[in-house]
Each structure stands twice: as C-alpha cells, then as structure tokens.
Design an enzyme around this catalytic site. Structure first.
Site, PDB file in Angstrom:
ATOM      1  N   GLY A 169     -11.417   1.041   5.160  1.00 25.43           N
ATOM      2  CA  GLY A 169     -10.320   1.561   6.043  1.00 25.43           C
ATOM      3  C   GLY A 169      -9.263   2.155   5.252  1.00 25.43           C
ATOM      4  CB  THR A 170      -8.050   2.493   2.295  1.00 28.47           C
ATOM      5  OG1 THR A 170      -6.790   3.075   1.445  1.00 28.47           O
ATOM      6  CG2 THR A 170      -8.961   2.484   1.137  1.00 28.47           C
ATOM      7  CB  SER A 171      -6.154   7.775   3.308  1.00 23.83           C
ATOM      8  OG  SER A 171      -4.872   7.120   2.725  1.00 23.83           O
ATOM      9  CG  HIS A 177       1.298  -1.879  -0.507  1.00 30.32           C
ATOM     10  ND1 HIS A 177       0.485  -1.000  -0.036  1.00 30.32           N
ATOM     11  CD2 HIS A 177       1.235  -1.599  -1.794  1.00 30.32           C
ATOM     12  CE1 HIS A 177       0.016   0.179  -0.868  1.00 30.32           C
ATOM     13  NE2 HIS A 177       0.537  -0.516  -2.129  1.00 30.32           N
ATOM     14  CD  GLN A 208      -4.287   0.588   0.023  1.00 27.30           C
ATOM     15  OE1 GLN A 208      -3.627   1.492  -0.281  1.00 27.30           O
ATOM     16  NE2 GLN A 208      -5.256   0.649   0.997  1.00 27.30           N
ATOM     17  CB  CYS A 223      22.666 -12.373   3.796  1.00 27.35           C
ATOM     18  SG  CYS A 223      22.320 -13.909   3.103  1.00 27.35           S
ATOM     19  CB  CYS A 238      25.931 -13.668   0.071  1.00 25.58           C
ATOM     20  SG  CYS A 238      24.382 -12.243   0.150  1.00 25.58           S
ATOM     21  CB  CYS A 257      22.172 -14.286  -2.143  1.00 22.65           C
ATOM     22  SG  CYS A 257      21.469 -14.636  -0.510  1.00 22.65           S
TER      23      CYS A 257
HETATM   24  C1  BV8 Z   1       4.920   2.684  -7.503  1.00 23.43           C
HETATM   25  C2  BV8 Z   1       4.384  -0.687   2.444  1.00 23.43           C
HETATM   26  C3  BV8 Z   1       5.586   2.430  -9.881  1.00 23.43           C
HETATM   27  C4  BV8 Z   1       5.266  -0.568   3.456  1.00 23.43           C
HETATM   28  C5  BV8 Z   1       3.335   0.964   1.853  1.00 23.43           C
HETATM   29  C6  BV8 Z   1       0.737   7.558  -9.194  1.00 23.43           C
HETATM   30  C7  BV8 Z   1       0.981   6.345  -9.904  1.00 23.43           C
HETATM   31  C8  BV8 Z   1       1.929   5.453  -9.583  1.00 23.43           C
HETATM   32  C9  BV8 Z   1       2.415   5.729  -8.505  1.00 23.43           C
HETATM   33  C10 BV8 Z   1       2.492   7.112  -7.725  1.00 23.43           C
HETATM   34  C11 BV8 Z   1       1.553   7.855  -8.220  1.00 23.43           C
HETATM   35  N1  BV8 Z   1       1.421   8.959  -7.498  1.00 23.43           N
HETATM   36  C12 BV8 Z   1       2.383   8.919  -6.565  1.00 23.43           C
HETATM   37  C13 BV8 Z   1       2.968   7.605  -6.566  1.00 23.43           C
HETATM   38  C14 BV8 Z   1       4.169   7.197  -5.789  1.00 23.43           C
HETATM   39  C15 BV8 Z   1       3.617   6.513  -4.681  1.00 23.43           C
HETATM   40  C16 BV8 Z   1       2.404   7.320  -3.761  1.00 23.43           C
HETATM   41  O1  BV8 Z   1       1.286   6.455  -4.292  1.00 23.43           O
HETATM   42  N2  BV8 Z   1       2.525   7.946  -3.100  1.00 23.43           N
HETATM   43  C17 BV8 Z   1       1.342   8.483  -2.174  1.00 23.43           C
HETATM   44  C18 BV8 Z   1       1.927   9.103  -0.681  1.00 23.43           C
HETATM   45  C19 BV8 Z   1       0.946   9.613  -3.215  1.00 23.43           C
HETATM   46  N3  BV8 Z   1       3.251   5.097  -4.898  1.00 23.43           N
HETATM   47  C20 BV8 Z   1       4.426   4.119  -5.053  1.00 23.43           C
HETATM   48  O2  BV8 Z   1       5.654   4.738  -4.678  1.00 23.43           O
HETATM   49  C21 BV8 Z   1       4.066   2.770  -5.425  1.00 23.43           C
HETATM   50  N4  BV8 Z   1       4.930   2.156  -6.159  1.00 23.43           N
HETATM   51  O3  BV8 Z   1       4.359   3.632  -7.994  1.00 23.43           O
HETATM   52  O4  BV8 Z   1       5.781   1.788  -8.358  1.00 23.43           O
HETATM   53  C22 BV8 Z   1       7.040   3.153 -10.038  1.00 23.43           C
HETATM   54  C23 BV8 Z   1       8.126   2.534  -9.601  1.00 23.43           C
HETATM   55  C24 BV8 Z   1       9.345   3.219  -9.920  1.00 23.43           C
HETATM   56  C25 BV8 Z   1       9.263   4.570 -10.374  1.00 23.43           C
HETATM   57  C26 BV8 Z   1       8.119   5.211 -10.219  1.00 23.43           C
HETATM   58  C27 BV8 Z   1       6.865   4.553 -10.196  1.00 23.43           C
HETATM   59  C28 BV8 Z   1       4.474   2.017  -4.052  1.00 23.43           C
HETATM   60  C29 BV8 Z   1       3.255   2.136  -2.879  1.00 23.43           C
HETATM   61  C30 BV8 Z   1       3.518   1.437  -1.642  1.00 23.43           C
HETATM   62  C31 BV8 Z   1       4.157   1.838  -0.533  1.00 23.43           C
HETATM   63  N5  BV8 Z   1       4.099   1.052   0.563  1.00 23.43           N
HETATM   64  N6  BV8 Z   1       3.390   0.182   2.522  1.00 23.43           N
HETATM   65  C32 BV8 Z   1       4.986  -0.297   4.843  1.00 23.43           C
HETATM   66  O5  BV8 Z   1       3.866  -0.656   5.373  1.00 23.43           O
HETATM   67  O6  BV8 Z   1       5.907   0.047   5.703  1.00 23.43           O
HETATM   68  S1  BV8 Z   1       1.937   2.144   1.607  1.00 23.43           S
HETATM   69  C33 BV8 Z   1       1.392   2.357   3.093  1.00 23.43           C
HETATM   70  O7  BV8 Z   1       0.194   3.058   2.731  1.00 23.43           O
HETATM   71  C34 BV8 Z   1       0.570   1.191   3.599  1.00 23.43           C
HETATM   72  O8  BV8 Z   1       0.564   0.044   2.657  1.00 23.43           O
HETATM   73  C35 BV8 Z   1      -0.910   1.555   3.646  1.00 23.43           C
HETATM   74  O9  BV8 Z   1      -1.825   0.585   3.774  1.00 23.43           O
HETATM   75  C36 BV8 Z   1      -0.977   2.320   2.452  1.00 23.43           C
HETATM   76  C37 BV8 Z   1      -2.195   3.191   2.168  1.00 23.43           C
HETATM   77  O10 BV8 Z   1      -2.516   3.767   3.467  1.00 23.43           O
HETATM   78  P1  BV8 Z   1      -3.983   3.381   4.025  1.00 23.43           P
HETATM   79  O11 BV8 Z   1      -3.792   1.849   4.376  1.00 23.43           O
HETATM   80  O12 BV8 Z   1      -4.964   3.959   3.153  1.00 23.43           O
HETATM   81  O13 BV8 Z   1      -3.756   3.958   5.476  1.00 23.43           O
HETATM   82  P2  BV8 Z   1      -3.958   5.412   5.992  1.00 23.43           P
HETATM   83  O14 BV8 Z   1      -3.266   5.530   7.341  1.00 23.43           O
HETATM   84  O15 BV8 Z   1      -3.391   6.370   5.131  1.00 23.43           O
HETATM   85  O16 BV8 Z   1      -5.438   5.559   6.127  1.00 23.43           O
HETATM   86  C38 BV8 Z   1      -6.147   4.965   7.006  1.00 23.43           C
HETATM   87  C39 BV8 Z   1      -7.595   5.273   6.945  1.00 23.43           C
HETATM   88  O17 BV8 Z   1      -8.294   4.372   7.628  1.00 23.43           O
HETATM   89  C40 BV8 Z   1      -8.246   6.575   7.206  1.00 23.43           C
HETATM   90  O18 BV8 Z   1      -9.004   6.947   6.033  1.00 23.43           O
HETATM   91  C41 BV8 Z   1      -9.015   6.550   8.372  1.00 23.43           C
HETATM   92  O19 BV8 Z   1      -9.859   7.338   8.376  1.00 23.43           O
HETATM   93  C42 BV8 Z   1      -9.508   4.928   8.406  1.00 23.43           C
HETATM   94  N7  BV8 Z   1      -9.810   4.398   9.601  1.00 23.43           N
HETATM   95  C43 BV8 Z   1      -9.313   4.723  10.801  1.00 23.43           C
HETATM   96  N8  BV8 Z   1      -9.740   3.813  11.785  1.00 23.43           N
HETATM   97  C44 BV8 Z   1     -10.624   3.039  10.921  1.00 23.43           C
HETATM   98  C45 BV8 Z   1     -10.794   3.614   9.615  1.00 23.43           C
HETATM   99  N9  BV8 Z   1     -11.560   2.843   8.698  1.00 23.43           N
HETATM  100  C46 BV8 Z   1     -12.170   1.942   9.220  1.00 23.43           C
HETATM  101  N10 BV8 Z   1     -12.392   1.569  10.725  1.00 23.43           N
HETATM  102  C47 BV8 Z   1     -11.455   1.992  11.474  1.00 23.43           C
HETATM  103  N11 BV8 Z   1     -11.618   1.663  12.726  1.00 23.43           N
HETATM  104 ZN    ZN Z   2      22.590 -12.997   0.915  1.00 25.75          ZN
END
Ligand code: BV8
Ligand code: ZN
Length: 253
Positions: A190-192, A121, A103, A150, A153, A132
C-alpha cells in the site's frame, strides 16, 4: 511477475523464512477509511501534502495546518485496524521475526497487535511544543482552541510527525535499514514508493537478497524491484496469505 493471484512461490519462501520485513504506506489503511495521499479519494485534493506537511507552511499559517491535522486526527481516532493489519499481527505466531516499517502515522499496526513497529514518519497521536519540547496528548489538543499554545512557555505546539524537508528519526530509520538487510521475505504494502528516504528501504532489502512481494491495486516504481506484485487490496490479500500459510504450517508440509 505481476499477478492478481497469490503464486505458490510466496508460500515456499514464507515457509522457510526466519525474518520478514513489512514496509507499509497509506494504502494499508485505506480499508480503515483513512484517505491515502495521492489516491483519487482526494481528501487532500484541495491541497497537496507537500504544501501543508512542512514546517514553513506551519509557521506561515499554523491555523490552516492545524485545521488539516485536527481533521485527520478525528478520522484516525474514529478508525480501526482492518483485516490486513490483523493478518500482519497474526503472522507473528507463524514466523520467528516480523518487523513492521511504516510510513503511516495512524498507529493502526500497534492497535492491531503488531509488536515490532518502526514509525518512519512519526505518530499523529503525539504532539510537542516547538520551543520547549513539552509533550501534549490529543485529548488535551483536541479539546482546546487551535493552534494549540504551550502552557509552559507559550510556544506553538505541533503534531509529532516528520514533515517534508525534515529528517526521519535516526534510530527508527537505522533499525529499519537493518531489518531490511536481515529479511528473507520483504513485503511492500500500500505504498506509491515515491517518498524518500523511506522508499529506499525496500531497495536495501532487495540489494541484501530478500524476496520482495508487493501488494497494491496498481503497479508502482517499487514494482520494478519486486519479485512478485500482487494486484489487489492488502485487507483482502494479506488474510488470504496468512490463512493459507497457517494451514500449510499445521499440515507440517
Ligand atoms: C528528508 C508525515 C532529509 C506527515 C510524510 C531524495 C532523498 C531524500 C529526500 C528527498 C529525495 N527526493 C525528494 C526528497 C524530499 C521529500 C520527498 O521524498 N518528496 C517526494 C514527494 C518526492 N522527502 C522528504 O522531505 C523527507 N525528508 O528528505 O529529509 C532532508 C532534510 C533536510 C533537507 C533536505 C533533505 C521527509 C518525508 C516525510 C514526509 N512526511 N508524512 C503527514 O502524514 O502529515 S510523507 C507521506 O507520504 C505519508 O507518510 C505517506 O505515508 C507517505 C508516502 O505516501 P504513501 O504512504 O505511499 O501513500 P500514497 O497515497 O502516495 O500511496 C498509497 C498507495 O496505496 C497507492 O499506491 C495506492 O495504489 C495504494 N492503495 C490504495 N488502496 C489500497 C492500496 N494498497 C493496498 N491496499 C489498498 N486497499
Ligand atoms: Zn513550550
């Protein structure tokens, strides 16, 4: 099972694996000093990712969104893969097929040497014009004024990442679903596990019969489907697993 150590069964499963799927999130890059989204390092404490990482916010206030992304681009350009990324790249010497499904948008898996990486992502080092489609590299973007316009365009240029409410790249997503179905062992690192549809990938692996190993300092919703949750940092636990697997394979046991 939730544990702080690495149980023997993890090695038994890895030893007999042909294909390993690896699902990673922002925690994988935490030890590369890239702040996570929801952790308490709170680079995003000021604003919630959902408020900024979406197209409407971008069209309403491209300056603010670009301020956030250029700050993240600079952090990522200054970062490097950590021992966890290198351990996953090394795993390719020990297992026939290692497929990374990330992700993360920081490109660290590829920079560490992993060869099969699906970016669900997008990738923050790529940018394109929303009118464009012209592509722009970061050195062009970061050397000019923000928001970038751009030159072909006059359209607005955006980072090539998937925002909330946007579809994931179809090829990457279906290749990730297939990889999850083929995995003997499937890591969730490392994902929530709360962002969908990406977070459905570990569930697909589970349903297809993979042995699920989660590594995270805390439990997550994915802990419910994990066979083993190892409470720890990926940059510490992964090298331990790979080193032990290497000696097991060398002994031929
Ligand atoms: C979409 C890029 C279809 C941008 C990101 C059900 C089905 C479908 C969609 C949804 C649904 N329910 C809700 C939705 C909507 C939404 C969603 O899921 N919202 C969430 C908040 C509930 N999903 C969407 O919008 C997706 N698109 O559904 O399209 C659609 C289309 C049109 C109309 C309707 C539907 C698109 C989602 C993508 C968003 N973009 N990133 C950017 O980065 O700027 S998401 C963002 O969150 C990052 O990519 C990130 O990676 C991702 C997930 O977070 P995590 O990676 O898990 O990171 P987080 O901080 O949360 O957790 C870190 C973890 O690491 C923790 O657990 C921590 O304990 C642990 N940790 C810490 N240190 C360590 C460690 N682990 C190991 N070692 C360590 N040292
Ligand atoms: Zn352009």
């Amino acid at each position: 099972m939730i544990t702080e150590t690495i149980p023997q069964i993890v090695y038994e499963k890895l030893k007999s694996s042909r294909t390993i799927g690896v699902f990673t999130g922002a925690g994988m890059s935490a030890e590369s000093n890239i702040p996570t989204f929801r952790g308490n390092e709170g680079l995003w404490k000021k604003f919630k990712p959902e408020e900024l990482a979406n197209f409407d916010a971008f069209m309403r206030n491209p300056e603010l969104v670009w301020e956030w992304y250029s700050a993240r681009k600079k952090i990522i350009h200054g970062s490097k893969p950590n021992p966890g990324h290198f351990a996953l790249a090394e795993l390719e010497q020990l297992i026939d097929e290692v497929i990374i499904i990330t992700q993360n948008i920081d490109n660290l898996h590829r920079r560490a040497g992993s060869t099969t990486v699906y970016e669900l992502h997008g990738n923050i080092e790529r940018n394109y014009c929303i009118k464009c489609g012209e592509h722009y590299s970061d050195d062009v973007i970061l050397s000019g004024s923000l928001p970038p316009i751009c030159t072909k365009c006059n359209g607005l240029v955006r980072p090539d990442v998937v925002w909330f409410g946007e579809y994931l790249p179809q090829d990457e997503f279906s290749a990730s679903e297939n990889a999850a179905r083929m995995s003997d062992v499937f890591f969730s690192l490392g994902t929530s596990g709360i962002v969908y549809p990406a977070a459905s990938i570990p569930h697909i692996a589970k349903y297809a019969g993979a042995f699920i190993v989660e590594i995270n300092p805390e439990t997550t919703p994915l802990s419910e489907i994990a066979d083993i949750t190892i409470l720890g940092k990926s940059g510490i636990i992964l090298p331990e697993i790979i080193n032990e697997l290497k000696s097991i394979k060398n002994e031929g046991t």
